[in-house]
Design a protein around this motif. Structure first.
Motif, mmCIF file in Angstrom:
data_model
loop_
_atom_site.group_PDB
_atom_site.id
_atom_site.type_symbol
_atom_site.label_atom_id
_atom_site.label_comp_id
_atom_site.label_asym_id
_atom_site.label_seq_id
_atom_site.Cartn_x
_atom_site.Cartn_y
_atom_site.Cartn_z
ATOM 1 N N PRO A 44 0.634 -1.238 -0.035
ATOM 2 C CA PRO A 44 -0.067 -0.065 0.056
ATOM 3 C C PRO A 44 0.910 1.370 0.095
ATOM 4 O O PRO A 44 1.759 1.125 0.604
ATOM 5 C CB PRO A 44 -0.697 0.071 1.307
ATOM 6 N N TRP A 46 0.325 5.336 0.673
ATOM 7 C CA TRP A 46 -0.676 6.569 1.035
ATOM 8 C C TRP A 46 -0.889 7.430 0.115
ATOM 9 O O TRP A 46 -0.046 7.808 -0.490
ATOM 10 C CB TRP A 46 -0.186 7.044 2.629
ATOM 11 N N ARG A 49 -5.047 12.812 2.641
ATOM 12 C CA ARG A 49 -5.905 12.955 3.810
ATOM 13 C C ARG A 49 -6.773 13.999 3.653
ATOM 14 O O ARG A 49 -6.265 15.060 3.426
ATOM 15 C CB ARG A 49 -5.144 12.626 5.103
ATOM 16 N N ILE A 58 -4.084 16.985 2.465
ATOM 17 C CA ILE A 58 -2.549 16.875 2.318
ATOM 18 C C ILE A 58 -2.488 15.674 1.458
ATOM 19 O O ILE A 58 -3.276 14.529 1.494
ATOM 20 C CB ILE A 58 -2.058 16.683 3.777
ATOM 21 N N ASP A 105 -3.975 9.117 12.944
ATOM 22 C CA ASP A 105 -3.233 8.027 13.639
ATOM 23 C C ASP A 105 -3.104 6.814 12.635
ATOM 24 O O ASP A 105 -2.549 6.882 11.405
ATOM 25 C CB ASP A 105 -4.085 7.665 14.879
ATOM 26 N N PHE B 34 2.811 6.618 16.789
ATOM 27 C CA PHE B 34 1.801 6.261 15.798
ATOM 28 C C PHE B 34 2.241 5.218 14.741
ATOM 29 O O PHE B 34 2.196 5.670 13.323
ATOM 30 C CB PHE B 34 1.298 7.742 15.030
ATOM 31 N N SER B 36 1.518 1.520 13.171
ATOM 32 C CA SER B 36 0.306 0.647 12.959
ATOM 33 C C SER B 36 0.803 -0.514 12.172
ATOM 34 O O SER B 36 1.782 -0.461 11.528
ATOM 35 C CB SER B 36 -0.732 1.233 12.240
ATOM 36 N N ASP B 52 -0.814 2.459 17.427
ATOM 37 C CA ASP B 52 -0.156 3.048 18.531
ATOM 38 C C ASP B 52 1.115 2.410 19.152
ATOM 39 O O ASP B 52 1.111 2.215 20.269
ATOM 40 C CB ASP B 52 -1.195 3.889 19.460
ATOM 41 N N SER B 91 3.244 0.912 9.312
ATOM 42 C CA SER B 91 2.618 2.214 8.780
ATOM 43 C C SER B 91 3.208 3.163 9.960
ATOM 44 O O SER B 91 3.006 2.791 10.886
ATOM 45 C CB SER B 91 1.270 2.198 8.277
ATOM 46 N N TYR B 93 2.948 7.458 10.968
ATOM 47 C CA TYR B 93 2.755 9.060 10.825
ATOM 48 C C TYR B 93 4.160 9.590 10.480
ATOM 49 O O TYR B 93 5.201 9.066 11.235
ATOM 50 C CB TYR B 93 1.984 9.450 11.730
ATOM 51 N N ILE B 96 6.085 15.412 8.545
ATOM 52 C CA ILE B 96 5.607 16.274 7.760
ATOM 53 C C ILE B 96 3.906 16.150 7.384
ATOM 54 O O ILE B 96 3.586 16.515 6.563
ATOM 55 C CB ILE B 96 6.082 16.354 6.392
ATOM 56 N N SER B 97 3.571 15.332 8.393
ATOM 57 C CA SER B 97 1.929 15.391 8.454
ATOM 58 C C SER B 97 1.573 14.314 7.419
ATOM 59 O O SER B 97 0.184 14.353 7.150
ATOM 60 C CB SER B 97 1.349 16.459 8.544
ATOM 61 N N THR B 98 2.458 13.314 6.923
ATOM 62 C CA THR B 98 1.983 12.399 5.904
ATOM 63 C C THR B 98 2.188 11.109 6.625
ATOM 64 O O THR B 98 2.314 11.065 7.910
ATOM 65 C CB THR B 98 2.921 12.606 4.616
ATOM 66 N N HIS B 99 1.942 10.066 5.696
ATOM 67 C CA HIS B 99 1.821 8.619 6.255
ATOM 68 C C HIS B 99 2.843 7.824 5.263
ATOM 69 O O HIS B 99 2.791 8.115 4.061
ATOM 70 C CB HIS B 99 0.382 8.172 6.526
ATOM 71 N N PHE B 101 3.829 3.779 4.500
ATOM 72 C CA PHE B 101 3.811 2.364 4.811
ATOM 73 C C PHE B 101 5.085 1.598 4.439
ATOM 74 O O PHE B 101 6.018 2.072 3.830
ATOM 75 C CB PHE B 101 2.700 1.680 3.680
#
Lengths: 120, 110
Positions: A44, A46, A49, A58, A105, B34, B36, B52, B91, B93, B96-99, B101
């Protein structure tokens, strides 16, 4: 609690497509929602969001400037407008609910996915 | 944002414990709790199994546990069962506020 995507299909390079995701079983307007994609045989990635009221968005670097995420809380619907599509955008696109109610989260609820194929 | 690094495959016998690592940087795993983990069977959407760093969602087996040290997170599956044979992704966080994997790990039950 459910997310159902639609709108996928075959599109030529440079074309556009709009994906939708309809939520049910929870208070949609309370949650951040994401788009995540997965190319065939890959992990996957991302994509984007949006916050609970739609005022903050973003994007990942690979789609920035080409994709736009939006939501309509009155219709419990999330959208992804995809423009200037490229062959490497080919993937299953999932919408996913964020588990965090204050900060982003984990992705705790996923849709079944919709396939987007970009090919000439 | 580069993907988090996971081993391509991990295997174990039924009943054994295995651990999958997930290595990132001080801008993702090292920056926040953060982290997961997701289990994904072929043709299905990923399923959240740890959030978490250490927490299990309701209904997830307590055979799954998570931890973190510095820029590396780990998922341990204890009492390995045939049904655990599938793909796993971490995954995080990011700063830079992105995510982001992980690259994914295929678990094989011997």
């Amino acid at each position: 609690v459910q997310l159902v995507e639609s709108g996928g299909g075959l599109v030529q390079p440079g074309g556009s497509l709009r994906l939708s995701c309809v939520a049910s079983g929870f208070t949609f307007s309370n949650y951040y929602i994401h788009w995540v994609r997965q190319a065939p045989g890959k992990g996957p990635v991302w994509v984007s969001r949006i916050n609970n009221d739609g005022t903050s968005t973003i994007y990942g670097d690979s789609v920035k400037g080409r994709f736009t995420i939006s939501r309509d809380n009155a219709k419990n619907t999330l959208s992804l407008q995809m423009n200037s599509l490229r062959v490497d955008d080919t993937a299953v696109y999932y919408c996913a609910r964020d588990s965090g109610l204050v900060v982003p989260d984990a992705f705790d609820i996923w849709g079944q996915g919709t396939m987007v194929t970009v090919s000439s | 944002q580069s993907a988090l690094t996971q081993p391509a495959s991990v295997s174990g016998s039924p009943g054994q414990s295995i651990t999958i690592s997930c290595t990132g940087t001080s801008n993702d795993i090292g920056a926040y709790n953060f982290v997961s983990w997701y289990q994904q069977h072929p043709g299905k959407a990923p399923k959240l199994i740890i959030y978490d760093v250490t927490n299990r969602p309701s209904g997830v087996s307590n055979r799954f546990s998570g931890s973190k040290s510095g820029n590396t997170a780990s998922l341990t599956i204890s009492g390995l069962q045939a049904e655990d044979e599938t793909d796993y992704y971490c995954s995080s966080y990011t700063s830079i506020s992105t995510h982001v994997f992980g690259t994914g790990t295929k678990v094989t039950v011997l």
